[in-house]
Scaffold this active site. Structure first.
Site, short mmCIF file in Angstrom:
data_model
loop_
_atom_site.label_atom_id
_atom_site.label_comp_id
_atom_site.label_asym_id
_atom_site.label_seq_id
_atom_site.Cartn_x
_atom_site.Cartn_y
_atom_site.Cartn_z
N GLU A 19 0.86 -1.19 0.00
CA GLU A 19 0.00 0.00 0.00
C GLU A 19 0.89 1.23 0.00
O GLU A 19 1.72 1.40 0.88
CB GLU A 19 -0.89 -0.02 1.25
CG GLU A 19 -1.75 1.20 1.43
CD GLU A 19 -2.45 1.20 2.79
OE1 GLU A 19 -2.55 2.30 3.37
OE2 GLU A 19 -2.86 0.14 3.27
N ASP A 30 -5.53 9.03 9.50
CA ASP A 30 -4.17 8.68 9.89
C ASP A 30 -3.76 9.26 11.23
O ASP A 30 -4.10 10.40 11.56
CB ASP A 30 -3.18 9.13 8.81
CG ASP A 30 -3.37 8.36 7.51
OD1 ASP A 30 -3.45 7.13 7.60
OD2 ASP A 30 -3.45 8.98 6.43
N TYR A 51 -11.27 -3.76 3.87
CA TYR A 51 -10.35 -3.26 4.88
C TYR A 51 -11.13 -3.03 6.18
O TYR A 51 -11.93 -2.10 6.27
CB TYR A 51 -9.74 -1.95 4.38
CG TYR A 51 -8.54 -1.43 5.13
CD1 TYR A 51 -8.50 -1.39 6.51
CD2 TYR A 51 -7.43 -0.93 4.43
CE1 TYR A 51 -7.40 -0.90 7.19
CE2 TYR A 51 -6.33 -0.42 5.10
CZ TYR A 51 -6.33 -0.40 6.48
OH TYR A 51 -5.23 0.10 7.14
#
Length: 243
Positions: free
Chosen positions: A26, A37, A151
């Protein structure tokens, strides 16, 4: 993170991942407001932006990796980047360079019609995220639209290292696997940083463990000439834990 701490170091890290036995790589493209993040990846993104990383460099990097390996490559970035480039235009260039799929944490299935259409046209996987509190009905809908893999976000919050595996994460993993019914593999990420974490998630049914911040930390503290070997060593330990 592409361009962190330099283009050359990114390539060294990628080679280390391949050498260590990673199944998929990734590659993050920097964004000014990376809401999914944690501090480690945010910092890497900021440094990359400050150094002027452009999409042209990202595409060149894909071509360079592809000239050395056929390992699957996925882009992780935010919808605004792709929307501004134009889904159709960008996906065409990305596919030509050798990209295999896209992860956009802020893309919702409700707003994904044009995104999905362009990705399908250029044979790029669309990897959606689900979390432990995603409703059953919504989970079914996301599974329908996901290709490549699904995911699963392991924790509430952002990416980064966590102290222990939560019981709600294991429950979410089992429930997600049940609803996915083998249509797509389920990868789990956010907070995974040790071989022990990987072993536990694989034992509970995950098809893949996704590790980001821990690798960026290695890159951060390692002199450039040793990045490839240090990343390879760590990746090998993670890979062994999947057996």
């Amino acid at each position: 993170m592409v361009g962190y701490p330099s283009y050359k170091d990114t390539l060294s890290a990628v080679r280390g991942l391949i050498q260590g036995g990673a199944d998929i790589i990734e590659l993050g493209f920097p964004f000014s407001d990376p809401l999914a993040d944690g501090p480690v990846i945010q910092h890497a993104s900021t440094i990359s932006l400050e150094k002027g990383t452009k999409m042209k460099q990202f595409l060149y990097l894909i071509e360079k990796i592809r000239s050395e390996s056929q390992i699957p490559l996925v882009l992780m970035t935010y919808t605004n980047i792709l929307y501004n480039k134009g889904y159709e235009k960008f996906f065409k260039l990305a596919k030509r360079a050798g990209l295999d799929g896209i992860i956009t944490p802020d893309m919702t299935v409700e707003e994904s019609k044009e995104y999905l259409k362009a990705a399908k046209k250029h044979d790029l996987d669309t990897i959606f995220l689900v979390s432990p509190n995603t409703s059953k009905q919504r989970l079914y809908e996301i599974v329908k639209q996901t290709t490549g893999f699904l995911y699963l976000v392991a924790v509430y919050g952002t990416t980064g290292v966590q102290n222990k595996i939560q019981s709600y994460t294991i429950s979410a993993l089992k429930n997600t696997k049940k609803i996915a019914k083998g249509k797509v593999p389920v990868g789990i990420g956010f907070g995974i940083s040790t071989p022990k974490d990987v072993k536990s998630y694989i034992k509970h049914g995950a098809d893949a463990a996704i590790v980001g911040s821990a690798i960026i930390k290695i890159i951060e503290k390692t002199p450039s000439p040793k990045i490839q070997s240090e990343v390879a060593k760590f990746t090998k330990q993670l890979k062994l834990a999947t057996n």
